[in-house]
Design an enzyme around this catalytic site. Structure first.
Site, PDB file in Angstrom:
ATOM      1  N   ARG A 213       0.718  -1.303  -0.183  1.00  0.00           N
ATOM      2  CA  ARG A 213       0.084   0.022   0.114  1.00  0.00           C
ATOM      3  C   ARG A 213       0.942   1.462   0.087  1.00  0.00           C
ATOM      4  O   ARG A 213       1.634   1.362   1.016  1.00  0.00           O
ATOM      5  CB  ARG A 213      -0.875   0.281   1.402  1.00  0.00           C
ATOM      6  CG  ARG A 213      -1.494  -1.456   1.323  1.00  0.00           C
ATOM      7  CD  ARG A 213      -3.162  -1.199   1.641  1.00  0.00           C
ATOM      8  NE  ARG A 213      -3.887  -2.279   1.408  1.00  0.00           N
ATOM      9  CZ  ARG A 213      -4.909  -2.509   2.023  1.00  0.00           C
ATOM     10  NH1 ARG A 213      -5.571  -1.494   2.665  1.00  0.00           N
ATOM     11  NH2 ARG A 213      -5.417  -3.800   1.774  1.00  0.00           N
ATOM     12  N   GLU A 215       0.688   3.851   0.908  1.00  0.00           N
ATOM     13  CA  GLU A 215       0.269   5.146   1.635  1.00  0.00           C
ATOM     14  C   GLU A 215       1.174   6.155   2.017  1.00  0.00           C
ATOM     15  O   GLU A 215       2.381   5.784   2.595  1.00  0.00           O
ATOM     16  CB  GLU A 215      -0.208   4.616   3.160  1.00  0.00           C
ATOM     17  CG  GLU A 215      -0.635   3.193   3.049  1.00  0.00           C
ATOM     18  CD  GLU A 215      -2.158   2.996   3.708  1.00  0.00           C
ATOM     19  OE1 GLU A 215      -2.716   3.929   3.979  1.00  0.00           O
ATOM     20  OE2 GLU A 215      -2.566   1.775   4.090  1.00  0.00           O
ATOM     21  N   ARG A 221       0.581   2.772  12.671  1.00  0.00           N
ATOM     22  CA  ARG A 221      -0.131   1.655  12.352  1.00  0.00           C
ATOM     23  C   ARG A 221      -0.050   1.238  10.836  1.00  0.00           C
ATOM     24  O   ARG A 221      -0.773   0.225  10.439  1.00  0.00           O
ATOM     25  CB  ARG A 221      -1.735   1.712  12.953  1.00  0.00           C
ATOM     26  CG  ARG A 221      -2.565   2.518  12.305  1.00  0.00           C
ATOM     27  CD  ARG A 221      -3.885   2.500  12.674  1.00  0.00           C
ATOM     28  NE  ARG A 221      -5.005   2.837  11.893  1.00  0.00           N
ATOM     29  CZ  ARG A 221      -5.362   4.194  11.766  1.00  0.00           C
ATOM     30  NH1 ARG A 221      -4.478   5.069  12.672  1.00  0.00           N
ATOM     31  NH2 ARG A 221      -6.123   4.646  11.054  1.00  0.00           N
ATOM     32  N   HIS A 222       0.590   2.137  10.198  1.00  0.00           N
ATOM     33  CA  HIS A 222       0.634   1.594   8.582  1.00  0.00           C
ATOM     34  C   HIS A 222       2.056   1.259   8.214  1.00  0.00           C
ATOM     35  O   HIS A 222       3.045   1.896   8.500  1.00  0.00           O
ATOM     36  CB  HIS A 222       0.025   2.944   7.798  1.00  0.00           C
ATOM     37  CG  HIS A 222      -1.322   3.011   7.925  1.00  0.00           C
ATOM     38  ND1 HIS A 222      -2.065   3.989   8.681  1.00  0.00           N
ATOM     39  CD2 HIS A 222      -2.398   2.337   7.408  1.00  0.00           C
ATOM     40  CE1 HIS A 222      -3.428   4.024   8.699  1.00  0.00           C
ATOM     41  NE2 HIS A 222      -3.524   3.163   7.720  1.00  0.00           N
ATOM     42  N   SER A 357     -10.820  -6.385   8.430  1.00  0.00           N
ATOM     43  CA  SER A 357     -12.047  -6.042   7.932  1.00  0.00           C
ATOM     44  C   SER A 357     -12.688  -7.108   6.963  1.00  0.00           C
ATOM     45  O   SER A 357     -11.822  -7.984   6.386  1.00  0.00           O
ATOM     46  CB  SER A 357     -12.010  -4.843   6.800  1.00  0.00           C
ATOM     47  OG  SER A 357     -11.699  -3.580   7.282  1.00  0.00           O
ATOM     48  N   ARG A 405      -0.615  -5.959  12.722  1.00  0.00           N
ATOM     49  CA  ARG A 405      -1.699  -5.313  13.692  1.00  0.00           C
ATOM     50  C   ARG A 405      -2.162  -6.222  14.712  1.00  0.00           C
ATOM     51  O   ARG A 405      -2.022  -5.823  15.845  1.00  0.00           O
ATOM     52  CB  ARG A 405      -2.988  -5.020  12.950  1.00  0.00           C
ATOM     53  CG  ARG A 405      -2.625  -3.936  11.813  1.00  0.00           C
ATOM     54  CD  ARG A 405      -3.276  -2.563  12.305  1.00  0.00           C
ATOM     55  NE  ARG A 405      -2.894  -1.373  11.197  1.00  0.00           N
ATOM     56  CZ  ARG A 405      -3.929  -1.005  10.405  1.00  0.00           C
ATOM     57  NH1 ARG A 405      -5.317  -1.232  10.669  1.00  0.00           N
ATOM     58  NH2 ARG A 405      -3.696  -0.098   9.430  1.00  0.00           N
TER      59      ARG A 405
END
Ligand code: ATP
Ligand code: MG
Length: 431
Positions: A213, A215, A221-222, A357, A405
């Site tokens: 990712r 980001e 947390r990423h 998720s 996580r």
């Protein structure tokens, strides 16, 4: 002679000769007496050299050993209540197999504290610390447990491509790469392939693999490369896969408590096995908690970090946030038939942290095309995926759980980077 780990030395070894390999963790030279603390992957053992007892040449040799050198010791075990583990070894042989340079870039004995960045720059040394090594011994147990649990539940392990031609969910969080004369991307999620495997008739699949990712922001947390534990399951709905997820989490805690007593101790962590089922609160209720504490979030939007922190104050253990607005979830989340603005979706939370998720998926072709369009994506770029829905796609559901996580929340780590051997973030590409 058989090699022994420090932790395997027992009363049976007293007055016997054993062979040890490890690192010179600490050396204390008291003149007539030298202590070398040998560290191996299972712990510490004290090697004691009284000048009057050990041969002269060994004593002289030991005086020159430098911290963190790799050593071999052959010696006789004695009981010594003051030594770590209750035993000491009086050496007949000490050999430096590879000498460490001085000074060390990082103090493994942790007498000098170091910043996370310095630690990560010299990660191989940082990982020598039992407290840090424990994180990865526990991570190993968690991943092993997850594999065993899912296999026992009838899931088969699969591997899907990480080089792909289109985004899974659209959006900009993609790393482009050059693939011969074309542009390709590193996959951000195995979502589309997991679903294709439902059309293939596997019914239950799981994958433990990297997701990428792009980001931009730096948070605790990423990561830009993370390990995702993904499942997909046919002939069930969101509730069915939530049951699998909570049982899995509880089992992982149980396995760690049962098998990792020593490493939990090294990490300074005490674990309680979470009870199932986990509490479920609706998105609307979560929103109400956040609004009640001054977070002004419009209905339909994702919950911000600030909002999650407020909600986490009320719900500090594991819980699900369920029934998210359809517009806040990806196109493949199934809307409720009688209330299509809400979807059969969930996030698994621990306190403020999202761990997973999931959702029941849209399995009807027409609805899927409509949802893709509603999300401002082009159905034409989903060719192979959409075809899977035309010729017999079963109803199905699934989730993605972030391995880091999970470890972060289990061990109370303040930064997700602590749960990765060699983290990738906005700044860090080396080591
Ligand atoms: P967040 O909102 O926390 O950024 P997300 O909702 O974008 O996460 P999903 O697409 O739902 O993430 O991915 C499923 C799971 O994968 C997440 O719950 C999380 O545990 C993990 N995950 C996703 N992105 C990252 C990341 N950048 N770093 C670490 N773990 C991640
Ligand atoms: Mg999510």
């Amino acid at each position: 002679m058989l090699r022994k780990y420090s932790s395997d030395i027992s009363d049976d070894d007293v007055d016997r000769e054993i062979l040890l390999y490890g690192w010179a963790h600490e050396i204390r030279d008291l003149g007539g007496l030298i202590f070398i603390v040998l560290r191996d992957r299972e712990g510490f053992v004290q090697v004691t050299l009284p000048k009057k007892v050990v041969p002269k040449d060994i004593f002289k040799y030991a005086k020159k050993i430098k911290r963190e050198s790799v050593i071999k010791v052959v010696g006789v075990v004695k009981k010594e209540p003051k030594a770590p583990g209750g035993f000491e070894v009086i050496p007949n042989v000490i050999e430096v197999l590879n000498e460490a340079e001085v000074p060390l870039p990082l103090d493994v004995a942790e007498k000098v504290p170091a910043e996370l960045d310095t630690r990560l720059d010299h990660r191989y040394l940082d990982l020598r610390k039992p407290r840090i090594q424990a994180i990865f011994r526990i991570r190993h147990t968690v991943l092993q447990c997850i594999r065993n649990f899912l296999c026992d539940e009838g899931f088969i392990e699969v591997n899907t491509p990480k080089i792909v031609s289109t985004a899974t969910e659209g959006g900009t969080e993609l790393f482009p790469i050059s693939y011969f004369e074309r542009e390709a991307f590193l996959n951000q999620s195995p979502q589309l392939y997991k679903q294709a495997l439902m059309a293939a008739g596997f019914e239950r699949v799981f994958e433990v693999a990297p997701i990428f990712r792009a980001e931009e922001h730096n948070t605790v947390r990423h990561l830009n490369e993370a390990i995702s534990i993904d499942i997909e399951m046919s002939f069930t709905d969101h509730e069915g896969v939530m049951n699998v997820l909570e049982k899995l989490i509880s089992k992982a805690y149980e396995d760690v408590v049962e098998n990792c007593e020593k490493y939990l101790d090294w990490a300074g962590v005490k674990l309680d096995i979470p009870e199932v089922p986990f509490e479920r609160i609706k998105y609307d209720e979560a929103l109400e908690i956040a609004r009640g504490k001054g977070e002004d979030i419009p209905w339909g939007e994702d919950l911000t970090t600030a909002a999650l922190k407020k909600i986490g104050e009320e719900m500090n253990d594991f819980y699900y946030i369920v029934d998210w607005p359809t517009e806040s979830k990806p196109f493949y989340a199934m809307p409720y038939e009688n209330e299509p603005e809400i979807s059969k979706s969930f996030d698994l939370m621990k306190g403020w942290l999202e761990l997973a998720s999931g959702a029941q998926r849209v399995h009807k072709y027409d609805l899927l095309v409509e949802r893709i369009k509603q999300c401002d994506l082009n159905p034409e770029s989903f060719g192979f995926y959409l075809e899977c829905f035309k010729y017999g796609m079963p109803p199905h559901a699934g989730w993605g759980l972030g391995a880091e996580r999970l470890i972060m929340s289990m061990l109370g780590l303040k930064n997700i980077r602590e749960a990765v051997l060699f983290p990738r973030d906005r700044q860090r590409l080396i080591p």
